[in-house]
Structure formats: structure tokens, C-alpha cells
Scaffold this motif. Sequence first.
Motif, short mmCIF file in Angstrom:
data_model
loop_
_atom_site.label_atom_id
_atom_site.label_comp_id
_atom_site.label_asym_id
_atom_site.label_seq_id
_atom_site.Cartn_x
_atom_site.Cartn_y
_atom_site.Cartn_z
N ARG A 105 0.90 -1.16 0.00
CA ARG A 105 0.00 0.00 0.00
C ARG A 105 0.93 1.20 0.00
O ARG A 105 1.75 1.37 0.91
N VAL A 106 0.82 2.01 -1.04
CA VAL A 106 1.69 3.17 -1.19
C VAL A 106 0.83 4.42 -1.38
O VAL A 106 -0.34 4.34 -1.73
N GLU A 107 1.44 5.57 -1.14
CA GLU A 107 0.72 6.84 -1.27
C GLU A 107 0.40 7.18 -2.72
O GLU A 107 -0.68 7.62 -3.03
N GLN A 108 1.35 6.97 -3.62
CA GLN A 108 1.14 7.31 -5.04
C GLN A 108 1.05 6.00 -5.83
O GLN A 108 2.02 5.58 -6.45
N LEU A 109 -0.12 5.39 -5.85
CA LEU A 109 -0.29 4.05 -6.43
C LEU A 109 0.07 4.00 -7.91
O LEU A 109 0.85 3.15 -8.34
N ASP A 110 -0.48 4.91 -8.71
CA ASP A 110 -0.22 4.88 -10.15
C ASP A 110 1.25 5.13 -10.46
O ASP A 110 1.82 4.49 -11.35
N GLU A 111 1.86 6.05 -9.75
CA GLU A 111 3.29 6.32 -9.94
C GLU A 111 4.13 5.11 -9.54
O GLU A 111 5.10 4.76 -10.22
N ALA A 112 3.76 4.44 -8.45
CA ALA A 112 4.50 3.25 -8.02
C ALA A 112 4.41 2.15 -9.07
O ALA A 112 5.41 1.48 -9.36
N ILE A 113 3.23 1.97 -9.65
CA ILE A 113 3.08 0.96 -10.71
C ILE A 113 4.03 1.26 -11.86
O ILE A 113 4.74 0.39 -12.35
N LYS A 114 4.06 2.52 -12.29
CA LYS A 114 4.93 2.93 -13.39
C LYS A 114 6.40 2.68 -13.06
O LYS A 114 7.14 2.11 -13.86
N VAL A 115 6.82 3.11 -11.87
CA VAL A 115 8.22 2.95 -11.45
C VAL A 115 8.61 1.48 -11.41
O VAL A 115 9.68 1.09 -11.89
N LEU A 116 7.75 0.66 -10.83
CA LEU A 116 8.07 -0.76 -10.70
C LEU A 116 8.13 -1.44 -12.07
O LEU A 116 9.02 -2.25 -12.32
N GLN A 117 7.20 -1.10 -12.95
CA GLN A 117 7.24 -1.69 -14.29
C GLN A 117 8.50 -1.26 -15.03
O GLN A 117 9.14 -2.09 -15.69
N GLU A 118 8.88 0.00 -14.91
CA GLU A 118 10.09 0.49 -15.57
C GLU A 118 11.36 -0.17 -15.02
O GLU A 118 12.34 -0.31 -15.74
N SER A 119 11.31 -0.59 -13.77
CA SER A 119 12.48 -1.24 -13.17
C SER A 119 12.53 -2.73 -13.48
O SER A 119 13.45 -3.42 -13.05
N GLY A 120 11.53 -3.22 -14.21
CA GLY A 120 11.51 -4.64 -14.57
C GLY A 120 10.85 -5.53 -13.52
O GLY A 120 10.91 -6.76 -13.63
N THR A 121 10.24 -4.94 -12.53
CA THR A 121 9.56 -5.72 -11.50
C THR A 121 8.22 -6.21 -12.05
O THR A 121 7.49 -5.46 -12.68
N ARG A 122 7.92 -7.47 -11.80
CA ARG A 122 6.65 -8.02 -12.26
C ARG A 122 5.55 -7.75 -11.26
O ARG A 122 5.63 -8.11 -10.11
#
Length: 143
Positions: free
Chosen positions: A116-133
Motif C-alpha cells: 500500500r503506497v501513497e502514489q499508487l499509479d506512480e508506483a506501478i509505473k516505477v516498478l514496471q520500468e524497473s523490470g519488477t513483475r
Amino acid sequence: MKVKQISIFLENKSGRLAQVTGVLGENGINIRALSIADTTDFGILRLIVNDPGKAYRVLKEAGFTVSATDVIAVEVPDEPGGLAKVLKSLDRAAINIEYLYAFVQKSSSAALVVFRVEQLDEAIKVLQESGTRLLSGDEVYAL
């Protein structure tokens, strides 16, 4: 990539957790992951279930204080430093983690972590860009 989490406010008394799980079981709802945080007087039970809409409805009807929250489920390599790599990606983007908990798949070399993060959409983008599934809600509900 968002997953629905059900949160239930519970008085810290004997039998309350059994009542919640009983209602879910009687209605064919399977718990996939859970976390409980408590104080002296109350607790917050957080659940990932196979049918969050139905779980929300039946728990409300049973008189529980329930809320639904979007979280993300991330596959983390089950090795030393696996979680740290994911956390560093979020830290570099200045994304604060409110809480997290983990659960294990039946046959996989990865652990699953719910965030659970404060900026959900931004976290999704960051994680996808880092190669995290990231897992979709449907993938998590079907585990």
C-alpha cells in the motif's frame, strides 16, 4: 495492476477473527493473504480474497466495518536482496510505503509482496520500468 484489498475493523476481543473467517467460509470466499495489526482495543484485518466484491458485501451484511482499498502485488525474487531491490526503486522515486505484507505461491521461485503506497499509479509505473513483475487482481485472486 491494482488488487482490491478488504480491510475489516475488529474489536480486540475473543472470537471476532473467527466470526470474520466464518462468514467468509460460509460464503465460499477463499483467503489468499492476510495481515492483522492490532492495538489494545482494536485491530485492522487486511485480506486479499478470491472474490473481493462478494467479501465486502457479505461482511457488511454481517455487521462488520469494512473498506476496500487498492494495493499492488509484486513478485519479488526469493533470494537475499530481492525485496531490497524493489524497495530501492520506490525509494529513488520518493514513493512512501504505508505498509506491506508478503505471501508465498504454491510452486514458485518468487515471493509475493502486497504494497500500500501513497502514489499508487506512480508506483506501478516505477516498478514496471524497473523490470519488477506486478500481478493483476485476477492473477492474485486465482492463486
